[in-house]
Design an enzyme around this catalytic site. Structure first.
Site, short mmCIF file in Angstrom:
data_model
loop_
_atom_site.label_atom_id
_atom_site.label_comp_id
_atom_site.label_asym_id
_atom_site.label_seq_id
_atom_site.Cartn_x
_atom_site.Cartn_y
_atom_site.Cartn_z
CG LEU A 179 -1.89 1.03 1.23
CD1 LEU A 179 -2.87 0.97 0.43
CD2 LEU A 179 -2.34 0.91 2.96
CD GLU B 170 -1.02 -3.60 10.04
OE1 GLU B 170 -2.46 -3.63 10.61
OE2 GLU B 170 -0.26 -4.57 9.99
NE ARG C 236 23.57 -6.42 38.74
CZ ARG C 236 24.95 -6.30 38.51
NH1 ARG C 236 25.54 -7.62 38.71
NH2 ARG C 236 25.76 -5.36 38.23
CB ALA D 86 1.19 7.73 -0.70
N GLY E 31 20.50 -2.97 33.07
CA GLY E 31 21.65 -1.93 33.32
C GLY E 31 22.31 -2.15 32.06
CD GLU F 147 2.16 10.90 16.12
OE1 GLU F 147 2.11 9.72 15.63
OE2 GLU F 147 3.33 11.20 16.75
#
Ligand SMILES: Cc1cc2nc3c(=O)[nH]c(=O)nc-3n(C[C@H](O)[C@H](O)[C@H](O)COP(=O)(O)OP(=O)(O)OC[C@H]3O[C@@H](n4cnc5c(N)ncnc54)[C@H](O)[C@@H]3O)c2cc1C
Length: 400
Positions: free
Chosen positions: A145, A381, A286, A150, A357, A385
């Site tokens: 598409l 897709e 950790r 575009a 880390g 926004e």
């Protein structure tokens, strides 16, 4: 091409399936989710950092052989698992595959998106010719598409198809096409000019290797997968390859995206859940300042935020999927799901990198791979926004 790191394969890394108890699901979904999680943990263990094209082809075959691709197409006569694509099933598939292996999720998703227009609106001949091979993994599909000028403004497309008797003659380019270079066929959207803008676009199936169709460029991205710019030069495509009516291609594209948009949210959930899993492992193991990382309240707050963000995105995702499976419109709900799940997963993965880390940014670490995987989901897709505009306009329409 940079290295691709599969997430799966570490002993003891089992996906938490508690969400399968949610009321959005039927027993068949719970069975599917559990069976796929089991299969993925056993089968998606490759840490191969070689040729991404070869990996992708192999994954399509593997997913086809195991029967998972049957969920990506509609119509039991053509290899589909049901007469319509079940949104909750494809969401569970994408979430689970993404948890284990980003490229496996990509391979599954593109079989669905690439053939979606044929499932939804293909002629009986088109469905019989293409769908069984998509469902068993012997043909690879693509959806073309976007163009250089575009992307979000898709109705501005310039790739043309001139009517010439029994054929259309294609000229122009498509870009950012997933599976570009390895696909066996492409559903291509072209300007046929029946009317200006979105009303003058037509959908055509173009087989790889057709004279006048070439891969102009392969595109390398942060999370490598097959991607290309396509070029058409006086490429003649029989009219029998048209999907839907002339000038109706934009609707075909939007209907297809409508099915798969919610599944992008589900893929983001899979990446996000895996990041939480990795973050928890690290926080528990950790040693730091005489305790472990997880003993600090700052860490607990981080983990709480990660888990809450994931569940909020998941609830929106499975609401949209459930609602679509009831035959209801999901324009607003799918946009909310895509926005919340992809943006949320980005934050969750970033937090997981922080917990790890320096090791979190090291090539080969699962969270480093997730950090690269998630980024494009906020763009393709429909960028975040665009989803905001969809939601905002829908609210205003309802409020008037
Ligand atoms: C990894 C990857 C795979 C893809 N696979 C495919 C595929 O298989 N097939 C296909 O056809 N396309 C594919 N795409 C293309 C994708 O759909 C486009 O990148 C996307 O639609 C955005 O278009 P664009 O890149 O031209 O960005 P632009 O349209 O230039 O948008 C740039 C940015 O502008 C912002 N924006 C957009 N609209 C508005 C607005 N109204 N107001 C304010 N800001 C706005 C957003 O932040 C957006 O990210 C893929 C893209 C990527 C990155």
């Amino acid at each position: 091409m940079g290295p691709f790191v599969a997430h799966g394969g570490r002993a003891g890394t089992e996906m938490n399936l508690a969400h399968l108890d949610w009321p959005f699901f039927e027993p068949r979904h719970r069975e599917l989710g559990a069976a796929l999680a089991d299969w993925s943990a056993r089968e998606l263990t490759s840490h191969d950092e070689g040729d991404v094209d070869a990996q992708c082809r192999a994954l399509v075959r593997q997913l086809g052989d195991a029967g998972w691709l049957r969920h990506a197409v509609a119509g039991s006569a053509h290899g589909g698992s049901g007469e319509a694509i079940d949104t909750r099933s494809i969401c569970l598939l994408r979430e689970t595959l993404a948890w284990h292996h980003g490229l496996a999720d990509f391979a599954f998703a593109m079989q669905g998106l690439g053939s979606g227009a044929i499932s939804l609106q293909g002629t009986p001949e088109q469905r019989a010719r293409y769908l069984p091979k998509v469902a068993n993994g012997t043909a690879i599909a693509a959806f073309a598409l976007s163009e250089p000028n575009a992307g979000s403004d898709v109705a501005a497309m310039g790739c043309t198809a001139r009517d010439d008797g029994d054929v259309y003659v294609l000229d122009g380019e498509k870009t950012w096409i997933s599976n570009g270079g390895i696909a066996d066929f492409y559903v291509v959207f072209v300007r046929t000019g029946e009317a200006p803008g979105a009303r003058g676009i037509t959908a055509l199936i173009v087989d790889a290797g057709r004279p006048g169709f070439e891969i102009a460029e392969r595109i390398d991205v942060v999370a490598p997968h097959p991607l290309a710019r396509l070029r058409f030069t006086a490429c003649r495509v029989p009219k029998s390859q048209r999907i839907g009516a002339p000038g109706e291609g934009f609707k075909v594209a939007m209907r297809t995206l409508d099915v798969f948009r919610t599944s992008v949210a589900a893929a983001a959930l899979g990446f996000g859940r895996r990041a939480l899993h990795e973050g928890l492992q690290r926080a528990s193991a950790r040693p730091m300042f005489g305790q472990t990382l997880g003993d600090f309240q700052l860490t607990q707050a981080k983990l709480a935020q990660m888990a809450t963000t994931i569940d909020a995105g998941a609830l929106l995702t499975y609401r949209a999927a459930w609602q679509r499976d009831q035959g209801r419109n999901v324009t607003r709900e799918a946009a909310m799901a895509k926005m919340a799940a992809t943006e949320g997963a980005q934050q969750v993965i970033d937090a997981a990198v922080q917990l790890w880390g320096g090791a979190g940014v090291m090539r080969g670490n699962v969270v480093e791979s997730l950090y690269r995987e998630i980024r494009a989901l906020r763009i393709y897709e429909g960028a975040t926004e665009v989803q905001q505009l969809i939601i905002g306009r829908d609210l205003l329409k309802e409020g008037r």
